[in-house]
Design a protein around this motif. Sequence first.
Motif, mmCIF file in Angstrom:
data_model
loop_
_atom_site.group_PDB
_atom_site.id
_atom_site.type_symbol
_atom_site.label_atom_id
_atom_site.label_comp_id
_atom_site.label_asym_id
_atom_site.label_seq_id
_atom_site.Cartn_x
_atom_site.Cartn_y
_atom_site.Cartn_z
ATOM 1 N N ALA A 38 -7.737 -9.688 13.888
ATOM 2 C CA ALA A 38 -7.095 -10.129 12.645
ATOM 3 C C ALA A 38 -7.950 -11.208 11.989
ATOM 4 N N CYS A 39 -7.650 -11.485 10.721
ATOM 5 C CA CYS A 39 -8.349 -12.575 10.032
ATOM 6 C C CYS A 39 -7.385 -13.285 9.095
ATOM 7 N N ARG A 40 -7.769 -14.499 8.709
ATOM 8 C CA ARG A 40 -7.023 -15.264 7.712
ATOM 9 C C ARG A 40 -7.717 -15.099 6.367
ATOM 10 N N LEU A 41 -6.937 -14.841 5.352
ATOM 11 C CA LEU A 41 -7.523 -14.467 4.066
ATOM 12 C C LEU A 41 -6.801 -15.165 2.923
ATOM 13 N N ASN A 42 -7.584 -15.677 1.986
ATOM 14 C CA ASN A 42 -7.078 -16.164 0.710
ATOM 15 C C ASN A 42 -7.646 -15.243 -0.377
ATOM 16 N N PRO A 43 -6.979 -14.122 -0.625
ATOM 17 C CA PRO A 43 -7.576 -13.101 -1.487
ATOM 18 C C PRO A 43 -7.607 -13.487 -2.953
ATOM 19 N N ALA A 44 -8.689 -13.086 -3.615
ATOM 20 C CA ALA A 44 -8.780 -13.212 -5.070
ATOM 21 C C ALA A 44 -8.407 -11.852 -5.648
ATOM 22 N N LEU A 45 -7.232 -11.780 -6.233
ATOM 23 C CA LEU A 45 -6.712 -10.504 -6.704
ATOM 24 C C LEU A 45 -7.078 -10.266 -8.159
ATOM 25 N N GLY A 46 -7.627 -9.099 -8.431
ATOM 26 C CA GLY A 46 -7.941 -8.714 -9.793
ATOM 27 C C GLY A 46 -6.790 -7.914 -10.381
ATOM 28 N N ALA A 47 -7.141 -6.843 -11.041
ATOM 29 C CA ALA A 47 -6.119 -5.975 -11.623
ATOM 30 C C ALA A 47 -5.492 -5.122 -10.527
ATOM 31 N N GLY A 48 -4.201 -4.896 -10.631
ATOM 32 C CA GLY A 48 -3.526 -4.046 -9.665
ATOM 33 C C GLY A 48 -4.013 -2.610 -9.759
ATOM 34 N N VAL A 49 -4.035 -1.918 -8.629
ATOM 35 C CA VAL A 49 -4.527 -0.539 -8.615
ATOM 36 C C VAL A 49 -3.399 0.473 -8.666
ATOM 37 N N ALA A 50 -2.165 0.038 -8.369
ATOM 38 C CA ALA A 50 -1.033 0.965 -8.374
ATOM 39 C C ALA A 50 0.246 0.161 -8.204
ATOM 40 N N PRO A 51 1.377 0.737 -8.619
ATOM 41 C CA PRO A 51 2.651 0.072 -8.319
ATOM 42 C C PRO A 51 2.943 0.158 -6.830
ATOM 43 N N ALA A 52 3.654 -0.811 -6.301
ATOM 44 C CA ALA A 52 4.030 -0.779 -4.889
ATOM 45 C C ALA A 52 4.981 0.383 -4.640
ATOM 46 N N PRO A 53 4.923 0.995 -3.460
ATOM 47 C CA PRO A 53 5.851 2.092 -3.154
ATOM 48 C C PRO A 53 7.285 1.591 -3.082
ATOM 49 N N GLU A 54 8.220 2.486 -3.252
ATOM 50 C CA GLU A 54 9.633 2.128 -3.159
ATOM 51 C C GLU A 54 9.915 1.489 -1.793
ATOM 52 N N GLY A 55 10.583 0.364 -1.808
ATOM 53 C CA GLY A 55 10.862 -0.336 -0.559
ATOM 54 C C GLY A 55 9.769 -1.296 -0.141
ATOM 55 N N GLY A 56 8.592 -1.202 -0.772
ATOM 56 C CA GLY A 56 7.504 -2.129 -0.495
ATOM 57 C C GLY A 56 6.557 -1.683 0.592
ATOM 58 N N LEU A 57 5.360 -2.239 0.549
ATOM 59 C CA LEU A 57 4.325 -1.913 1.525
ATOM 60 C C LEU A 57 4.684 -2.425 2.918
ATOM 61 N N ARG A 58 5.413 -3.532 2.990
ATOM 62 C CA ARG A 58 5.763 -4.099 4.288
ATOM 63 C C ARG A 58 6.604 -3.132 5.122
ATOM 64 N N ALA A 59 7.513 -2.401 4.482
ATOM 65 C CA ALA A 59 8.344 -1.453 5.217
ATOM 66 C C ALA A 59 7.498 -0.336 5.822
ATOM 67 N N ILE A 60 6.496 0.127 5.057
ATOM 68 C CA ILE A 60 5.612 1.169 5.590
ATOM 69 C C ILE A 60 4.785 0.620 6.738
ATOM 70 N N ALA A 61 4.252 -0.590 6.555
ATOM 71 C CA ALA A 61 3.480 -1.209 7.626
ATOM 72 C C ALA A 61 4.343 -1.429 8.868
ATOM 73 N N ALA A 62 5.623 -1.722 8.670
ATOM 74 C CA ALA A 62 6.519 -1.976 9.799
ATOM 75 C C ALA A 62 6.681 -0.739 10.677
ATOM 76 N N ILE A 63 6.813 0.433 10.071
ATOM 77 C CA ILE A 63 6.969 1.630 10.904
ATOM 78 C C ILE A 63 5.646 2.000 11.575
ATOM 79 N N LEU A 64 4.531 1.646 10.945
ATOM 80 C CA LEU A 64 3.243 1.822 11.623
ATOM 81 C C LEU A 64 3.178 0.931 12.852
#
Length: 314
Positions: free
Chosen positions: A142-168
């Motif tokens: 793992a790493c610690r990150l302070n990301p510099a975010l540009g333009a978004g590439v897509a809307p978040a999926p319904e329920g959010g990315l965290r929920a998908i990551a959680a089942i992974l």
Amino acid sequence: MSEFFLPFERMLAALSPPATVRAIEAGESSAALWNGIAESGFLDALVPEERGGADLPLAEVCALWQALGRHAVPLPVGETMIARALLPDAPDGPIALATASAGGEIVVPFGSVAHHVLIEKQGRLYLAAVEGAPTDVFGSTACRLNPALGAGVAPAPEGGLRAIAAILRAGLIAGAADRLTTMTAAYANERVQFGKPIGKQQALQQQMAVMAEDMVACRIASQLGCAGGLPPSLVAAATAKSVTSAAAARLAATAHAVHGAIGISEEHDLQLYTRRLHEWRLADGSESYWNRLLGAARLSDARGSVDYVREAVA
């Protein structure tokens, strides 16, 4: 079980033995392992057919995620499967997943071995290059990150990315739990003390029985989280991550109790799995985080508990 499972399992056994896992954790190149997995085509397991993917149901991909945990694969393979499914133009190379809060530093699982990180923030997905700092946790990628975010590439999926990551993470924990239980049972039957295997002791047999129950519970919870497809419902994701995260600490503790001093040595394979159980337990929210969400969802529903479980969770 999917016809893709056994070829995937055999591939991981060949490409990701403990020696390779240790080498990548120590900072050696992961290119050979990544290229072998990429060339297999499994990274496009969730990608729709019209975009050239296999378009597998999430319920079948769940078994592949469990295999990743069973072999302690030190790369964001499941994360990249998800990113490729969500992004029509996903970049080549390993992609990690993260959810950003209002601001500040985030911890990205597999961030030190990823080329990009897919980040959700305020309902949008952002793709950032990984330029993070190590967590200084032994063996962690793992790493610690302070990301510099540009333009978004897509809307978040319904329920959010965290929920998908959680089942992974739930699938990874389930796979690691399977391997850990097998390793611990084998050691208990091989280790002789006072003239007989320690696995013959009733107290230890009780511990192993509880460990097996936790392992099966993790497998079922992981399958439940993936049963409804992508994206999962909040209740399914919360149930999967809550059950597996709570079991992870117990599984690791029992495995170390049975193995004794040898289990905490760097040379023994046990720590490759117990370290991951603790890391995946915390990633994308521990059981406490998901229990709060699950409890709030239950209290806001007027159905009785039995009907709620049958209809909202199953």
